[in-house]
Each structure stands twice: as structure tokens, then as C-alpha cells.
Design a protein around this motif. Structure first.
Motif, PDB file in Angstrom:
ATOM      1  N   PHE A 149     -18.815   9.731   3.854  1.00 39.89           N
ATOM      2  CA  PHE A 149     -17.651   9.377   3.044  1.00 39.89           C
ATOM      3  C   PHE A 149     -17.951   8.094   2.268  1.00 39.89           C
ATOM      4  CE2 PHE A 149     -15.770  12.264   6.017  1.00 39.89           C
ATOM      5  CZ  PHE A 149     -14.629  12.769   5.428  1.00 39.89           C
ATOM      6  N   VAL A 150     -17.456   8.042   1.039  1.00 38.15           N
ATOM      7  CA  VAL A 150     -17.585   6.850   0.209  1.00 38.15           C
ATOM      8  C   VAL A 150     -16.205   6.456  -0.298  1.00 38.15           C
ATOM      9  CG1 VAL A 150     -19.953   7.365  -0.509  1.00 38.15           C
ATOM     10  CG2 VAL A 150     -18.040   8.163  -1.899  1.00 38.15           C
ATOM     11  N   VAL A 151     -16.046   5.182  -0.561  1.00 37.75           N
ATOM     12  CA  VAL A 151     -14.771   4.674  -1.081  1.00 37.75           C
ATOM     13  C   VAL A 151     -14.604   5.152  -2.524  1.00 37.75           C
ATOM     14  CG1 VAL A 151     -13.433   2.606  -1.661  1.00 37.75           C
ATOM     15  CG2 VAL A 151     -14.821   2.656   0.430  1.00 37.75           C
ATOM     16  N   ILE A 152     -13.467   5.791  -2.787  1.00 40.61           N
ATOM     17  CA  ILE A 152     -13.172   6.207  -4.165  1.00 40.61           C
ATOM     18  C   ILE A 152     -11.979   5.436  -4.742  1.00 40.61           C
ATOM     19  CG2 ILE A 152     -14.217   8.483  -3.927  1.00 40.61           C
ATOM     20  CD1 ILE A 152     -11.301   9.613  -3.747  1.00 40.61           C
ATOM     21  N   GLU A 153     -11.236   4.763  -3.866  1.00 36.40           N
ATOM     22  CA  GLU A 153     -10.093   3.982  -4.354  1.00 36.40           C
ATOM     23  C   GLU A 153      -9.727   2.923  -3.327  1.00 36.40           C
ATOM     24  OE1 GLU A 153      -5.364   4.610  -5.459  1.00 36.40           O
ATOM     25  OE2 GLU A 153      -6.661   6.358  -5.371  1.00 36.40           O
ATOM     26  N   GLU A 154      -9.376   1.742  -3.822  1.00 39.45           N
ATOM     27  CA  GLU A 154      -8.829   0.678  -2.985  1.00 39.45           C
ATOM     28  C   GLU A 154      -7.390   0.487  -3.411  1.00 39.45           C
ATOM     29  OE1 GLU A 154     -11.263  -2.849  -2.747  1.00 39.45           O
ATOM     30  OE2 GLU A 154     -13.085  -1.636  -2.988  1.00 39.45           O
ATOM     31  N   THR A 155      -6.493   0.502  -2.444  1.00 35.77           N
ATOM     32  CA  THR A 155      -5.075   0.413  -2.755  1.00 35.77           C
ATOM     33  C   THR A 155      -4.382  -0.353  -1.634  1.00 35.77           C
ATOM     34  OG1 THR A 155      -3.143   1.730  -3.407  1.00 35.77           O
ATOM     35  CG2 THR A 155      -4.552   2.675  -1.689  1.00 35.77           C
ATOM     36  N   LEU A 156      -3.063  -0.282  -1.594  1.00 35.66           N
ATOM     37  CA  LEU A 156      -2.289  -0.901  -0.527  1.00 35.66           C
ATOM     38  C   LEU A 156      -1.515   0.195   0.189  1.00 35.66           C
ATOM     39  CD1 LEU A 156      -0.879  -4.034  -2.389  1.00 35.66           C
ATOM     40  CD2 LEU A 156      -2.858  -3.909  -0.856  1.00 35.66           C
ATOM     41  N   SER A 157      -1.391   0.046   1.487  1.00 34.97           N
ATOM     42  CA  SER A 157      -0.692   1.036   2.291  1.00 34.97           C
ATOM     43  C   SER A 157       0.804   1.028   1.993  1.00 34.97           C
ATOM     44  CB  SER A 157      -0.908   0.766   3.779  1.00 34.97           C
ATOM     45  OG  SER A 157      -0.193   1.698   4.559  1.00 34.97           O
ATOM     46  N   VAL A 158       1.381   2.227   1.995  1.00 35.16           N
ATOM     47  CA  VAL A 158       2.825   2.359   1.841  1.00 35.16           C
ATOM     48  C   VAL A 158       3.476   2.805   3.152  1.00 35.16           C
ATOM     49  CG1 VAL A 158       2.711   2.802  -0.629  1.00 35.16           C
ATOM     50  CG2 VAL A 158       2.647   4.725   0.976  1.00 35.16           C
ATOM     51  N   VAL A 159       2.657   3.051   4.180  1.00 36.05           N
ATOM     52  CA  VAL A 159       3.161   3.439   5.494  1.00 36.05           C
ATOM     53  C   VAL A 159       3.864   2.238   6.115  1.00 36.05           C
ATOM     54  CG1 VAL A 159       2.474   4.158   7.820  1.00 36.05           C
ATOM     55  CG2 VAL A 159       1.344   5.141   5.823  1.00 36.05           C
ATOM     56  N   GLU A 160       5.046   2.461   6.656  1.00 41.68           N
ATOM     57  CA  GLU A 160       5.860   1.355   7.155  1.00 41.68           C
ATOM     58  C   GLU A 160       5.082   0.400   8.065  1.00 41.68           C
ATOM     59  OE1 GLU A 160       9.830   0.623   9.847  1.00 41.68           O
ATOM     60  OE2 GLU A 160       9.619   2.520   8.802  1.00 41.68           O
ATOM     61  N   ARG A 161       4.324   0.934   9.006  1.00 41.97           N
ATOM     62  CA  ARG A 161       3.592   0.117   9.981  1.00 41.97           C
ATOM     63  C   ARG A 161       2.565  -0.800   9.309  1.00 41.97           C
ATOM     64  NH1 ARG A 161       0.864   3.670  14.489  1.00 41.97           N
ATOM     65  NH2 ARG A 161       3.018   3.905  15.062  1.00 41.97           N
ATOM     66  N   HIS A 162       2.050  -0.369   8.160  1.00 40.85           N
ATOM     67  CA  HIS A 162       0.967  -1.103   7.488  1.00 40.85           C
ATOM     68  C   HIS A 162       1.327  -1.542   6.079  1.00 40.85           C
ATOM     69  CE1 HIS A 162      -1.215   2.120   9.956  1.00 40.85           C
ATOM     70  NE2 HIS A 162      -1.229   1.035  10.674  1.00 40.85           N
ATOM     71  N   ARG A 163       2.578  -1.481   5.729  1.00 39.99           N
ATOM     72  CA  ARG A 163       3.010  -1.712   4.345  1.00 39.99           C
ATOM     73  C   ARG A 163       2.351  -2.960   3.745  1.00 39.99           C
ATOM     74  NH1 ARG A 163       6.669   1.074   2.246  1.00 39.99           N
ATOM     75  NH2 ARG A 163       7.832   1.421   4.161  1.00 39.99           N
ATOM     76  N   GLY A 164       1.706  -2.752   2.587  1.00 42.41           N
ATOM     77  CA  GLY A 164       1.099  -3.848   1.853  1.00 42.41           C
ATOM     78  C   GLY A 164      -0.304  -4.220   2.286  1.00 42.41           C
ATOM     79  N   ARG A 165      -0.805  -3.634   3.362  1.00 45.07           N
ATOM     80  CA  ARG A 165      -2.163  -3.956   3.806  1.00 45.07           C
ATOM     81  C   ARG A 165      -3.186  -3.163   2.992  1.00 45.07           C
ATOM     82  NH1 ARG A 165      -1.899  -3.404  10.211  1.00 45.07           N
ATOM     83  NH2 ARG A 165      -4.136  -3.689   9.993  1.00 45.07           N
ATOM     84  N   PRO A 166      -4.380  -3.747   2.764  1.00 40.19           N
ATOM     85  CA  PRO A 166      -5.416  -3.051   2.002  1.00 40.19           C
ATOM     86  C   PRO A 166      -5.820  -1.734   2.666  1.00 40.19           C
ATOM     87  CG  PRO A 166      -5.955  -5.380   2.219  1.00 40.19           C
ATOM     88  CD  PRO A 166      -4.780  -5.104   3.136  1.00 40.19           C
TER      89      PRO A 166
END
Length: 174
Positions: A149-166
Motif C-alpha cells: 500500500f502507498v499513500v495516495i492522500e493525506e487528510t483529516l479524520s472525520v470520525v468522531e473518535r479521531h476528528r481532526g487528526r491526520p
């Protein structure tokens, strides 16, 4: 026929057997999953992880059309070590998810399970395969990198437990 129905019922690797969850796994599922270090990086598993969660997961596993779950079991003892599976979507590629009980970390079991499942899927033409992982979860990032697997996108989490984390979106490349 649904893509979930084309996947094999069991997948054997050198040390593991990937198979359908069954009620006899419930106790081991609670033992392995009821650990914040295991559950924190996941998107949806509840904490604490209780017997009713295990029983509900096992019951639903056979009936979720958009999901295919396998127990990661030892090939010699058939004891649950974790769970792995795919999420199927209408509008985007299949996604891999997995977790492994802490007592099984560092033994190369996660890359072995991931390789077994993704190779079985790819043999059936199920591609591309993606995975989402918290950028700070170095061990899981390594597992995915080791398995192509390779990184295709870096974003921020929208899952409540991780909201805003890379968050990294990774895709299997051969």
C-alpha cells in the motif's frame, strides 16, 4: 452476485486461517478487543468492548451485504487473534480494515493476514483496494507499506473518535 459473495469462505496462510466469525469466538473476541490500545485507532469499535458487542458483530457478520469480515485465527489452534475484512461501497473502491489483539503484535501476523486477504481479492479482480489509517499509527502504516500500500492522500479524520487528526488514505499497488 455481490462481490462479498465471490470471496473465499476461508483463506489459509503459512500461520493463519482467515474464516467467518462464529459464536464460539465471542469470548476470545471480547478478550482481544477490550483493550484501548487495540480499539483507539479503529473507526467504530466501542470501548469498553462487551460480550453483547461480540455477539452482535458475529450475528451481523453473515448478513451485512456491504461488508465481509474474517476472523484472524491461528492455523494450528483456530483461536481468534483479531479481525480483518472489507467494506464495499457503491461509489468508491473497497476498503480494508483490520485489528489484532495486543498479545499478537510484533509477530508479523498483521502483514500475513493482510497479504492473504488482498491477494485472494485481487485474484478475483477486486481492485483497487484502499485502507484508511491514522498517520500517527506507525505500526499500522508499516503493515500497509509492507503489503504494497502507498499513500495516495493525506487528510483529516472525520470520525468522531479521531476528528481532526491526520489520516492517510492508502491504496494497494503491485
Amino acid at each position: 452476485m455481490r462481490l462479498t459473495d465471490t470471496l473465499p469462505q476461508t483463506i489459509a496462510t503459512e500461520r493463519l486461517l482467515l474464516r467467518a466469525p462464529r459464536m464460539s469466538d465471542a469470548e476470545a473476541l471480547v478478550t482481544e478487543a477490550n483493550n484501548w490500545k487495540v480499539l483507539e485507532p479503529t473507526a467504530s469499535l466501542p470501548f469498553p468492548y462487551l460480550p453483547e458487542h461480540a455477539e452482535g458483530f458475529i450475528t451481523r457478520a453473515a448478513h451485512k451485504p456491504g461488508q465481509r469480515s474474517y476472523v484472524i485465527a491461528g492455523s494450528g489452534d483456530d483461536r481468534l487473534k483479531g479481525v480483518i475484512g472489507f467494506y464495499f461501497f457503491e461509489d468508491r473502491p473497497v476498503e480494508l480494515g483490520y485489528w489484532l489483539g495486543e498479545s499478537h503484535w510484533g509477530q508479523g501476523l498483521a502483514p500475513e493476514a493482510v497479504t492473504g486477504l488482498v491477494e485472494a481479492a485481487e485474484a478475483l479482480g477486486i481492485t483497487p483496494i484502499r485502507a484508511r489509517v491514522l498517520a500517527g499509527n506507525a505500526a499500522s502504516v508499516r503493515v500497509l507499506q509492507k503489503t504494497g500500500f502507498v499513500v495516495i492522500e493525506e487528510t483529516l479524520s472525520v470520525v468522531e473518535r479521531h476528528r481532526g487528526r491526520p489520516l492517510l488514505l492508502m491504496e494497494r499497488r503491485r
